[in-house]
Design an enzyme around this catalytic site. Structure first.
Site, mmCIF file in Angstrom:
data_model
loop_
_atom_site.group_PDB
_atom_site.id
_atom_site.type_symbol
_atom_site.label_atom_id
_atom_site.label_comp_id
_atom_site.label_asym_id
_atom_site.label_seq_id
_atom_site.Cartn_x
_atom_site.Cartn_y
_atom_site.Cartn_z
ATOM 1 C CG HIS A 84 9.376 -14.168 6.767
ATOM 2 N ND1 HIS A 84 8.627 -14.853 6.064
ATOM 3 C CD2 HIS A 84 10.682 -14.423 6.478
ATOM 4 C CE1 HIS A 84 9.479 -15.728 5.372
ATOM 5 N NE2 HIS A 84 10.664 -15.472 5.744
ATOM 6 C CG ASP A 90 5.154 -15.814 6.117
ATOM 7 O OD1 ASP A 90 5.507 -16.873 6.471
ATOM 8 O OD2 ASP A 90 6.066 -14.756 5.465
ATOM 9 C CG ASP A 116 11.622 -21.091 1.500
ATOM 10 O OD1 ASP A 116 12.118 -20.231 0.546
ATOM 11 O OD2 ASP A 116 11.326 -20.510 2.618
ATOM 12 C CB SER A 152 12.866 -10.526 9.361
ATOM 13 O OG SER A 152 12.017 -11.397 8.831
ATOM 14 C CG ASP A 181 23.724 -32.798 -0.862
ATOM 15 O OD1 ASP A 181 24.609 -32.495 -0.018
ATOM 16 O OD2 ASP A 181 24.012 -33.625 -1.810
#
Lengths: 554, 554
Positions: free
Chosen positions: A367, A193, A75, A365, A48
């Site tokens: 990001h 990032d 995440d 987005s 999973d």
């Protein structure tokens, strides 16, 4: 006494998309930044979720002083329920982030033994030899922060996930001044990032989705069904505002959607006018031209609400001719086939489907694109720069981008999970890598929270493998003959025949209980069989073998 | 006597991307347009390719007068070796198309019993009651045609795959005049390519890739490795021209690349200056700054040349630091993960990698975008329009596009595989569907041509299923303990233990014979194990069970 130094040890997110986790260590004091999960690749059948290997953390558990969370996405927090079995340290995060963590730990019965500590952006926190400031940043969810960490050898900045949204929906701005201040003082190392490094320019503001979604809602003659990530509170706020502005009411479908809306609403981070909400059980009887329904499952996860609506198998919500469907979410690479299969089902129902930005922006987005990444590098102008959050090519391209900007005064360090950097006041050194890798978790179905199982060698040899093989005739949509069940290291010697006969019954019942559209969608059928068979085998044998359904199309 | 009529029976390509196949039938005379294959979805484990179910054709084989091919792509000709066992009719196609078919039939030992007949665009052909004109169209390969078919009830036009390239590389233009002429005369039904219906505007000309690829080649200080589809002869011509213009020589790697270059070169459809070619075995000793290498495998197919180059496992070609890699191909949905994994390997080698059009165009599509689709509808202005070649949403959107154009005078018919339309001179009727579906084929590995096997119920029950389960420790990259092998309906009762022991040996040998990068790439490892195990089991037992390798990451 030896000179102070700082170890930076990435345990996840450097070399893959997801499961972000970074350790900072100075002497005998260690902090952990984020504890994320990721979804498995197709090759990892029967699994999973995937979390980082925390062997290093377990070996050094007595030194862990804190877990610092940048925001509440899976995440970044999804591994917490699994790693907290082996670790114990206070968890620091902003209010909304901790509310999501609270929910998850509650489900796993881990609340009692966990110490959650709320932080406020702008305030400082002492943890061992570290002083941490949480810096407000913009992203696709709310209460997101970057971290500025004063260590014995210099200041480290970790951006978390960010974009630079000049006009955020919730009014919590990107704190340029904090980054400028640290940049002015002098930053040892920046961890930033890399997710959108392949996109030139600037990521548009969250506000830019409103005009098109409002236009589609005004034009709609029946229900408007919108799917977005359940954690995208600003997006949900925009959609709620659109509903109010267009004289529609709003309903919420899907556990994650309902939960997150409740949490955000409860802390006044989501404003919903009185009387705007329609209860999900009343959707069927409500005038469709007066309704917007927010539904979880934008990635067509098998058994998610939106997937079930698409194949006419949702208890509360049907998709009818001329309904409008807006997929206000990114199509995550790897999910294309499943998403387009789901959309095909919807097109067959003659709904009006919108899933890309061609006719106007319905998704942006969360990001930073290249220009924002450059701006951050120029604000912080660190001595060392380490790209994080990305597959290798994204880390590489972020390193290359930083090189063109030229604001990193000493070195750009391209490292992957496990690869360790030691910083002193003067330099950075590559050290022996630590154990790092991926651990597969079988977490129970999406619908029910069960005891989870870490798949390891021990588990495999103890509980075995079950491969149900189902031959479906594409012409008739029926199962041909009895399902075959292959097992290994699983069958009890005494009641094997009976058990397998029962398992075949379960498979047939699951299949027969599915509707025509589900029967043509292998991913749905496989997931349903896996869930039902797991429940059956658990009950009969108390074992949890790895279940790998195989569908043969005849 | 009854009035004449025409049946149109799609057997593939209407509801999926690939395996295009359409039957036209008038009375007892039947023609088949294209016979394509497609690659299986992830859920269809252990299967190499998928072809349409031809039950209807087999039941009516005595009526089949001809197979007409529009062009030589696998999704239009790839099923021929499999369906020609059951069907016999002359195959008509253009020169290059037939050369590709010839090659494929030769490999399958089917040349003797097949009658290949070359056609020339603009010429007409009588087949039973049909008169067929092959109309030159532009696409990503060469010698592509649309079909104009005069039937007893009116003219039918089938576009095949097309774009409208005003400046094709090979000088063979899109024949506007033929479409205009038929449009003027009056067309009963148009069947047109829906692939790119989601793209607004015009698809750029094939010529537009030259400036950027030339710029990257001029800027390169070492080898330039370019991958494109091996059938993209115009693209290959452009790259050959760039090599010549920049003082480089060119080498070709990969069976499909070498074959197609030879075929096109042999018929003067690819011009390569004398002395420009470097033999593949000489690549290693040739000055890298003087070389362009064209490599097959742009989709990162396991075991393809480019995949093997990426993991340092190609006999003739290595990827070195500062080499340039240009992926001059579409990233086909479903292949993203594999392609990006391949690119990550290349980034780790510090090559310069280009894989999107951000910095300049390195790839253009071969399919018509919306404006070209509209232009075609306006040129042909048919009475009936049937979108073909696409998943359901694409057919749907093509139908909607045609609706906005308004040039279809009677009806737009949205149908899927098996759904039959009967045309008379006056009208179109939906008739009982015929059997249609997908047949899975296990065609042997990509490297070797073996006898193929149709996977059907009979096969499954006869040869059984073998599931090798390999547990790999991600930390060490080694196999943990002995591989497990689960079987069903396969094992002979007498020598089972020996056979399985041998199979475990094969698995271990295959694994140990792989290099470090291959060992971390599950798709490669699974494919290698599948191929080697199949060969071993075939030799030992003369059986060909379905082999489904499962990798557990520990």
């Amino acid at each position: 006494m030896s000179k102070p130094s700082l170890l930076a040890i990435p345990l996840g997110g450097l070399g893959e998309f997801g499961m972000n986790m970074l350790v900072l260590r100075s002497g005998d004091d260690m902090i952990l930044i984020d504890a994320g999960m990721m979804f498995p690749e197709v090759e990892l059948l029967g699994v999973d979720i995937v979390i980082p290997d925390i062997t290093y953390l377990k070996q050094n558990r007595q030194h862990l002083r804190a877990i610092l969370l940048t925001h509440g996405h899976e995440d970044h927090i999804g591994a917490l329920p699994y790693i907290l079995r082996d670790l114990n340290a206070p968890i620091y995060g902003t209010r909304f982030t901790l509310a999501l963590v609270h929910k998850r730990l509650e489900e796993h019965g881990l609340l009692d033994k966990t110490d959650l500590r709320e932080v406020i952006p702008g305030r400082k926190l002492e943890v061992g030899p570290f002083e941490v400031e949480f810096i407000s940043v913009t992203h696709s969810t709310i209460d997101c922060v970057a971290l500025a960490i004063r260590t014995p050898v210099g200041i480290v900045i970790h951006t978390g996930d960010f974009k630079i949204d000049q006009t955020p929906i919730d009014g919590q701005p990107f704190d340029f001044h904090a980054f400028a201040r640290y940049g002015h003082e002098g930053v040892l190392a920046l961890f930033s990032d890399s997710t959108n490094v392949e996109r030139p320019g600037y990521t548009p503001s969250e506000r830019t989705v409103r005009p098109r979604i409002e236009e589609l809602t005004r034009a709609a003659t029946r229900k408007v069904i919108i799917s977005c990530f359940a954690s995208s509170i600003p997006r949900i706020q925009t959609i709620v505002n659109i509903a109010a502005a267009t004289g529609r009411k709003v309903a919420f479908i899907g556990r994650s959607m309902v939960d997150n809306v409740e949490i955000a609403h409860g802390m006044n981070r989501l404003t919903i006018p009185d009387g705007l909400i329609v209860r999900s059980q009343d959707i069927g009887s409500f005038p469709p031209e007066k309704l917007v329904v927010l539904v979880a499952g934008s990635q067509a996860e098998p058994m998610s609400s939106l997937s079930r609506v698409a194949v006419d198998n949702h208890r509360l919500l049907t998709l009818d001719e001329r309904d409008t469907v807006i997929l206000s979410a990114r199509i995550i690479p790897g999910n294309e086939k499943a998403i387009f299969r789901m959309l095909d089902h919807m097109f067959r129902k003659r709904a009006l489907i919108y899933y890309d930005n061609d006719g106007g922006t319905i998704h942006v987005s969360g990001h930073a694109s290249q220009e924002e990444q450059k701006l951050l590098l120029n604000l912080v102008r660190p001595r060392f720069f380490i790209p994080v959050h990305g597959e290798y090519r994204q880390l590489f391209r972020h390193a290359a981008l930083a090189h063109t900007v030229g604001s990193v005064s000493e070195e750009i360090l391209l490292i992957e999970d496990g690869q360790t950097i030691e910083f002193t006041e003067d330099a950075a050194y590559r050290r022996e890598p630590v154990t790092a890798g991926r651990i597969c978790v079988d977490s129970g179905s999406l619908e029910e929270i069960e005891e989870f199982v870490i798949r390891d060698r021990k588990h495999l040899s103890e509980d075995g493998v079950v491969v149900p093989i189902i031959a479906i005739d594409k012409h008739t949509g029926q199962i041909e003959s009895t399902p075959e069940i292959v097992t290994r290291g699983f069958l009890p010697s005494d009641n094997g025949i009976e058990l397998l006969a029962g398992a075949r019954e379960v498979i047939l019942r699951t299949f027969e209980g599915s509707n025509a559209e589900e029967k043509t969608d292998w991913s749905v059928i496989k997931e349903k069989i896996r869930v039902d068979l797991r429940r059956y085998l658990k009950k009969q044998t108390s074992k949890r073998p790895l279940i790998l359904p195989v569908i043969l199309e005849l």
